[in-house]
Scaffold this motif. Structure first.
Motif: not given
Ligand SMILES: Cc1cc2nc3c(=O)[nH]c(=O)nc-3n(C[C@H](O)[C@H](O)[C@H](O)COP(=O)(O)OP(=O)(O)OC[C@H]3O[C@@H](n4cnc5c(N)ncnc54)[C@H](O)[C@@H]3O)c2cc1C
Length: 530
Positions: A253-254, A529, A527, A272-273, A476-478
């Motif tokens: 996912k990330r 979400t 990070g 995290k990002t 991907h969220d990050n």
């Protein structure tokens, strides 16, 4: 700077595993601009830059070294759509391509954000309006200390603030050209420029367009936003750090970490990002190389659009020659003309922007016309006023970047060439009427992807675009993509200010999301979400 401050070396086992709250891949316009806006948050930010700092040298102001010998180009080769290898005019150094830029900092026109019919097809418009970006354009103009004036250009969109500095003055020969164009009812206007021209000329009397800035007056990604970001102790720049791929976490996912080559050693850097700002061609290539084990189409690519919609303007150099009067300008690059930007002026569609090039010399011409003796080219250059004609290239899925092992294949399918040809015809007529009996033209070729964009376009839906309106990956969220890749259209003006404005807007959104999710520890919740 050779050590990574943002992670800590705890044991030999972890020697090749570093971490940061945010990693930014690339220190060009997108990467440096977003770094400057995130820096005050206190988050540990690590900027990974493939190249090093440009150092001053005699070659930095030597037109033969730069244009004939390609002194500052990397030895990298790409493959074109006919399978031929070429050495692209793409630069890997701190500050990215902006170190070589002409420093023209145009805003897209408000019409560029709306769908618009061109001779070669439809420009689809943006998922945001000009009004959504206007305040960020103001901030970007302050960040890059843009010199300019509002009011002369009929296509100028609303400016809620004036330029932070008055325009760079026209040299006398150019002031005369402006008068001759205005006498035909046209609207020559000063170019918005991120340059302290006095400081530039103090180093050497040369133009700046295409010349590297060794911290001598251009306000580029390095001397502007990066310098600001590095004043914060939580921001670190790691030079000569080539990110070779990204890896996802176990859930897919990330993004978990970047694999980075530093001095022939591969390291993992966790974050995290992750902000990808490697430029439109390299960002797409990096995503395509970061293929999750279960997929074959690259990371962040549910839409299948990564690498597609590659655009680069259709450009021509046009030399207007008056054999009776030499052009004694040094820098020349101060005027633009948008009279044919929104329409051809006779009821037809948009044709494009016209702006001065940096003053062309005999050696620069020789780099493009090797068969002609340099003395003849010097005579031409002495009498020419040199223009850059630019027309919109339209997004098309078949125009694309693909990777083949370590190779990049650039399959650029030009579009809207009809409109560009008409712009060239119009300008020939205009320049002849302005007293230049000889007008020569040469199209820029594919080896100069200077205005590359569109390979990870912004959109509302994850089914047909790669990032959302805040430059965040739909998948991907990050993961954020903050560079020329996300531009949905190329418009027909230089892209850097728009990339910077988007970066500042994305940073603001990230910081707001973090603070609405966090108690008060910004860095530890970076990070968060969606
Ligand atoms: C000669 C020339 C003149 C130009 N003139 C103008 C102008 O007058 N006005 C204008 O608006 N635009 C101009 N441009 C275009 C402008 O420079 C670009 O639009 C702008 O720099 C793009 O910003 P970016 O953030 O997308 O990429 P870049 O600024 O190119 O930054 C990408 C960065 O990522 C780094 N990188 C790449 N791959 C990796 C990797 N795998 N790992 C780590 N780092 C990586 C690169 O080294 C680079 O520093 C010009 C360009 C050129 C070449």
């Amino acid at each position: 700077m050779s050590s990574i401050n943002a992670g800590r070396r705890t044991s030999s086992r972890r020697r090749n595993m570093q971490s940061a709250d945010v990693i930014i891949i690339g220190s060009g316009i997108g990467g440096a601009s977003i770094a400057s806006a995130l820096a005050p948050s206190g988050a540990k930010i690590l900027i990974l830059e493939r190249g090093g700092r440009l150092v001053d040298s005699a070659e930095a102001r030597d037109d033969r070294a730069i244009f004939q010998r390609g002194h500052f180009r990397s030895s990298e080769t790409w493959i074109d759509n006919e399978g031929r290898r070429f050495r692209p005019g793409n630069f890997y150094n701190v500050g990215g391509n902006s170190k070589f830029y002409g420093a023209v900092m145009y805003r897209y026109r408000s019409e560029d954000f709306e769908p618009r019919e061109h001779e070669g097809g439809l420009a689809p418009g943006w998922p945001i309006a000009y009004a959504d970006l206007e305040s960020w354009y103001c901030k970007a103009e302050r960040l890059y200390q843009v010199r300019g004036s509002v009011g002369k250009d009929p296509t100028e969109p609303l400016h809620s603030e004036g330029y932070p500095h008055p325009p760079v003055p026209n040299e006398p020969a150019i002031a005369r050209v402006a008068e001759r164009l205005a006498a035909q009812g046209l609207h020559p206007a000063s170019l918005p420029l991120a340059i302290d021209h006095v400081k530039w000329l103090d180093r050497a009397k040369t133009p700046w367009d295409g010349f590297p800035d060794t911290r001598a007056g251009k306000i580029d990604a390095e001397t502007g936003p990066l310098a600001e970001a590095l004043q914060h102790s939580n921001v670190t720049l790691l030079e000569n750090a080539h990110v070779v791929r990204l890896e996802l976490d176990a859930a897919g996912k990330r993004v978990a970490y970047a694999v980075v080559r530093v001095r022939d050693e591969e390291q993992r850097i966790y974050a995290k990002t992750v902000i990808l700002s490697a430029g439109a061609i390299n960002s797409a290539a990096l995503l395509l190389r970061s293929t999750p084990a279960t997929k074959s189409s690259g990371m962040a690519n549910r839409s299948g659009q990564v690498g597609r919609n590659f655009m680069n303007h259709n450009c021509t150099a046009m030399l207007a020659i008056d054999p009776r009067h030499p052009n004694d300008s040094i820098y020349q690059k101060t005027l633009g003309l948008n009279d044919f930007y929104l329409s051809d002026g006779a009821g037809g569609g948009p044709l494009g922007n016209v702006q001065l090039l940096g003053k062309i010399s005999g050696p620069i011409l020789k780099a493009n016309l090797p068969a002609i003796p340099e003395f003849a080219l010097r005579a031409i250059a002495r009498h020419s006023v040199d223009w850059y004609l630019m027309s919109e290239d339209l997004p098309r899925p078949e125009s694309r970047v693909v990777v083949d092992g370590t190779d990049i294949k650039l399959d650029w399918q030009r579009s809207n060439i009809e409109a560009h040809a008409r712009l060239c015809t119009k300008m020939r007529t205009v320049l002849r009427a302005a007293g230049f009996p000889i007008v020569l033209a040469k199209a820029f070729d594919k080896r100069a992807p200077s205005h590359q964009c569109g390979t990870a376009v912004m959109g509302v839906s994850g089914s047909n675009s790669v990032v959302d309106i805040w430059c965040r990956s739909h998948d991907h969220d990050n993961l954020y993509i903050v560079d020329a890749s996300v531009l949905p259209t190329s418009a027909a003006v230089n892209p850097a200010l728009t990339i910077a404005a988007l970066a500042l807007r994305a940073a603001d959104h990230m910081l707001r999301s973090v603070s609405s999710n966090a108690t008060n520890d910004v860095a530890s919740t970076f990070g968060a979400t969606r």
